[in-house]
Scaffold this motif. Sequence first.
Motif, PDB file in Angstrom:
ATOM      1  N   VAL A 240      10.063   1.599 -24.595  1.00 48.64           N
ATOM      2  CA  VAL A 240       8.676   1.425 -25.048  1.00 48.64           C
ATOM      3  C   VAL A 240       7.849   0.800 -23.935  1.00 48.64           C
ATOM      4  O   VAL A 240       7.014  -0.067 -24.184  1.00 48.64           O
ATOM      5  N   VAL A 241       8.088   1.224 -22.706  1.00 52.42           N
ATOM      6  CA  VAL A 241       7.369   0.647 -21.566  1.00 52.42           C
ATOM      7  C   VAL A 241       5.875   0.865 -21.697  1.00 52.42           C
ATOM      8  O   VAL A 241       5.062  -0.029 -21.396  1.00 52.42           O
ATOM      9  N   GLU A 242       5.480   2.047 -22.115  1.00 48.24           N
ATOM     10  CA  GLU A 242       4.042   2.342 -22.216  1.00 48.24           C
ATOM     11  C   GLU A 242       3.334   1.393 -23.166  1.00 48.24           C
ATOM     12  O   GLU A 242       2.168   1.036 -22.951  1.00 48.24           O
ATOM     13  N   PHE A 243       4.013   0.980 -24.213  1.00 47.38           N
ATOM     14  CA  PHE A 243       3.420   0.042 -25.180  1.00 47.38           C
ATOM     15  C   PHE A 243       3.392  -1.381 -24.635  1.00 47.38           C
ATOM     16  O   PHE A 243       2.445  -2.127 -24.878  1.00 47.38           O
ATOM     17  N   LEU A 244       4.421  -1.783 -23.887  1.00 46.55           N
ATOM     18  CA  LEU A 244       4.507  -3.153 -23.393  1.00 46.55           C
ATOM     19  C   LEU A 244       3.589  -3.406 -22.205  1.00 46.55           C
ATOM     20  O   LEU A 244       3.083  -4.516 -22.041  1.00 46.55           O
TER      21      LEU A 244
ATOM     22  N   GLY B  64       5.998  11.017 -21.437  1.00 44.75           N
ATOM     23  CA  GLY B  64       5.468  12.269 -20.903  1.00 44.75           C
ATOM     24  C   GLY B  64       5.174  13.328 -21.935  1.00 44.75           C
ATOM     25  O   GLY B  64       4.874  14.470 -21.562  1.00 44.75           O
ATOM     26  N   PHE B  65       5.228  12.984 -23.239  1.00 46.73           N
ATOM     27  CA  PHE B  65       5.043  13.993 -24.282  1.00 46.73           C
ATOM     28  C   PHE B  65       3.928  13.635 -25.257  1.00 46.73           C
ATOM     29  O   PHE B  65       3.159  14.514 -25.656  1.00 46.73           O
ATOM     30  N   ILE B  66       3.846  12.394 -25.688  1.00 43.51           N
ATOM     31  CA  ILE B  66       2.932  12.004 -26.768  1.00 43.51           C
ATOM     32  C   ILE B  66       1.797  11.168 -26.180  1.00 43.51           C
ATOM     33  O   ILE B  66       2.043  10.177 -25.476  1.00 43.51           O
ATOM     34  N   ASP B  67       0.573  11.540 -26.465  1.00 40.65           N
ATOM     35  CA  ASP B  67      -0.587  10.778 -25.995  1.00 40.65           C
ATOM     36  C   ASP B  67      -0.776   9.536 -26.846  1.00 40.65           C
ATOM     37  O   ASP B  67      -0.596   9.562 -28.074  1.00 40.65           O
ATOM     38  N   GLY B  68      -1.146   8.430 -26.201  1.00 38.50           N
ATOM     39  CA  GLY B  68      -1.386   7.176 -26.903  1.00 38.50           C
ATOM     40  C   GLY B  68      -2.194   6.225 -26.047  1.00 38.50           C
ATOM     41  O   GLY B  68      -2.369   6.433 -24.849  1.00 38.50           O
ATOM     42  N   ASN B  69      -2.684   5.161 -26.668  1.00 36.95           N
ATOM     43  CA  ASN B  69      -3.446   4.139 -25.942  1.00 36.95           C
ATOM     44  C   ASN B  69      -3.267   2.747 -26.551  1.00 36.95           C
ATOM     45  O   ASN B  69      -4.072   1.853 -26.291  1.00 36.95           O
ATOM     46  N   VAL B  70      -2.230   2.545 -27.369  1.00 38.16           N
ATOM     47  CA  VAL B  70      -1.984   1.251 -28.002  1.00 38.16           C
ATOM     48  C   VAL B  70      -1.055   0.439 -27.112  1.00 38.16           C
ATOM     49  O   VAL B  70      -0.027   0.933 -26.644  1.00 38.16           O
ATOM     50  N   HIS B  71      -1.428  -0.840 -26.890  1.00 40.04           N
ATOM     51  CA  HIS B  71      -0.647  -1.738 -26.037  1.00 40.04           C
ATOM     52  C   HIS B  71      -0.345  -3.025 -26.802  1.00 40.04           C
ATOM     53  O   HIS B  71      -1.054  -3.397 -27.736  1.00 40.04           O
ATOM     54  N   LEU B  72       0.709  -3.705 -26.356  1.00 39.77           N
ATOM     55  CA  LEU B  72       1.060  -4.992 -26.960  1.00 39.77           C
ATOM     56  C   LEU B  72      -0.006  -6.040 -26.665  1.00 39.77           C
ATOM     57  O   LEU B  72      -0.381  -6.816 -27.542  1.00 39.77           O
ATOM     58  N   ALA B  73      -0.461  -6.098 -25.431  1.00 42.20           N
ATOM     59  CA  ALA B  73      -1.489  -7.067 -25.024  1.00 42.20           C
ATOM     60  C   ALA B  73      -2.484  -6.376 -24.105  1.00 42.20           C
ATOM     61  O   ALA B  73      -2.107  -5.534 -23.285  1.00 42.20           O
ATOM     62  N   CYS B  74      -3.749  -6.740 -24.268  1.00 42.95           N
ATOM     63  CA  CYS B  74      -4.823  -6.161 -23.465  1.00 42.95           C
ATOM     64  C   CYS B  74      -5.765  -7.273 -23.016  1.00 42.95           C
ATOM     65  O   CYS B  74      -5.849  -8.331 -23.657  1.00 42.95           O
ATOM     66  N   PRO B  75      -6.486  -7.049 -21.926  1.00 47.93           N
ATOM     67  CA  PRO B  75      -7.502  -8.032 -21.534  1.00 47.93           C
ATOM     68  C   PRO B  75      -8.689  -8.003 -22.495  1.00 47.93           C
ATOM     69  O   PRO B  75      -8.824  -7.096 -23.335  1.00 47.93           O
ATOM     70  N   ALA B  76      -9.524  -9.005 -22.383  1.00 48.08           N
ATOM     71  CA  ALA B  76     -10.738  -9.026 -23.195  1.00 48.08           C
ATOM     72  C   ALA B  76     -11.646  -7.867 -22.809  1.00 48.08           C
ATOM     73  O   ALA B  76     -11.514  -7.274 -21.739  1.00 48.08           O
ATOM     74  N   GLU B  77     -12.545  -7.524 -23.698  1.00 53.59           N
ATOM     75  CA  GLU B  77     -13.482  -6.443 -23.420  1.00 53.59           C
ATOM     76  C   GLU B  77     -14.286  -6.774 -22.162  1.00 53.59           C
ATOM     77  O   GLU B  77     -14.966  -7.794 -22.084  1.00 53.59           O
ATOM     78  N   GLY B  78     -14.176  -5.912 -21.168  1.00 52.52           N
ATOM     79  CA  GLY B  78     -14.869  -6.140 -19.907  1.00 52.52           C
ATOM     80  C   GLY B  78     -14.205  -7.173 -19.009  1.00 52.52           C
ATOM     81  O   GLY B  78     -14.785  -7.544 -17.982  1.00 52.52           O
ATOM     82  N   GLY B  79     -13.010  -7.665 -19.375  1.00 54.66           N
ATOM     83  CA  GLY B  79     -12.322  -8.681 -18.579  1.00 54.66           C
ATOM     84  C   GLY B  79     -11.102  -8.124 -17.877  1.00 54.66           C
ATOM     85  O   GLY B  79     -10.828  -6.911 -17.873  1.00 54.66           O
ATOM     86  N   ASP B  80     -10.347  -9.018 -17.255  1.00 54.79           N
ATOM     87  CA  ASP B  80      -9.154  -8.655 -16.499  1.00 54.79           C
ATOM     88  C   ASP B  80      -7.966  -9.455 -17.020  1.00 54.79           C
ATOM     89  O   ASP B  80      -8.122 -10.552 -17.575  1.00 54.79           O
ATOM     90  N   MET B  81      -6.784  -8.903 -16.803  1.00 50.26           N
ATOM     91  CA  MET B  81      -5.554  -9.616 -17.121  1.00 50.26           C
ATOM     92  C   MET B  81      -4.470  -9.145 -16.145  1.00 50.26           C
ATOM     93  O   MET B  81      -3.763  -8.163 -16.386  1.00 50.26           O
TER      94      MET B  81
END
Length: 384
Positions: free
Chosen positions: A64-68, A140-157
């Motif tokens: 689940v690297v893409e999610f982490l 390489g098969f299923i499209d997604g964009n959900v992550h365990l942790a993300c930066p703030a909107e407009g921010g960096d992490m």
Amino acid sequence: MASLPAPAHYVSKAPFDPYAVEADADSAFGHASQLKLTWWRFRRHRLALISGVLLLIAYCTIAVVEFLAPYNVHTRNVDRIYAPPQQVHFFHDGSFVGPFVYGRTMELDMETLRRVYSENTDEVQKLRFFCRGDGYRFWGFIDGNVHLACPAEGGDMFLLGTDRLGRDVLSRILYGARVSLTIGLLGVMTSFVLGIVIGGLAGYWGGWFDLAVQRVTEVLHSIPSIPLWLAMAAIMPADWSPLFVYLGITFILGLLDWTGLARAVRSKLLALREEDYVLAAQMMGAGSSRIIGRHLIPGFMSHLIASATLTIPGMILGETTLSFLGLGLRPPITSWGVLLTEARTVNVIALYPWLLFPVVPVIVIILAFNFLGDGLRDAADPYN
């Protein structure tokens, strides 16, 4: 001098069973399977148990690297090139805010041409969890964009900083684990198949086949490993796709590492083939493959387990070495060896030391495999 009173005597009226003690002792261990006995002995090796749990977690994360990963492996942040790692905070001005990072500003030092980053403690960027961020294709098969942790909107992490293209080092380490960890498993499977089959037949049959195998292994052992790896990696066509390069490196690592295991299997089978149970199996009409697979190899399974756990880190180091020298895996494939190519010069290490972070998982995984091998070898030893 007054004498002490005689102690009171007690006689049990229960029937006497001379085998009660032996039965109680054998109830747990005497009737347990070999697998259960191995597990009981392995649990007493605390360091090996912790290493096994760590390796299990590491191999589970590659699924689940893409999610982490907080960013896509190829996402570039051109405004944050060579950004140093950010620190996660929980309190701001004495009040609990939750996990967050401070905003940063970048200025270019015109004298040294270095990018200088400074924290803006007035800008609190609270981290988001189970959020939508960079898009990816799961395995390489299923499209997604959900992550365990993300930066703030407009921010960096960037918890481990960024590289020369502004890519997140933490995300690339997580993606690189999928290649570096699986290449060890595939390589050791190739090595074990060749080593057990060739070494087993040489030790069981002997004769001219044994002499030929010994001469081949001696020739391969006389060639230094790294130059041989480089030579075989260099003959792969440059126009191969990344998948074929990955499979080629795996096959090369397995093809060149079977000789040590083959000699160990041969030497053990030379001693075990003279045992009475082998002669009994031969008289009952058992074939060579059955005698080797069902009677001889289980006798030294502890050695095979220890060899496997020591061979896998050797495969990981081999891939890291080839990729670091530029003759192994190449971008767009991401592995720990490919990531370390960013830190091949002293100037880069001195100015941007966080680019050496990919070496940390390499060291941790190799040590974990070594500790796990020690514990499994002691637990599976039938004479222990």
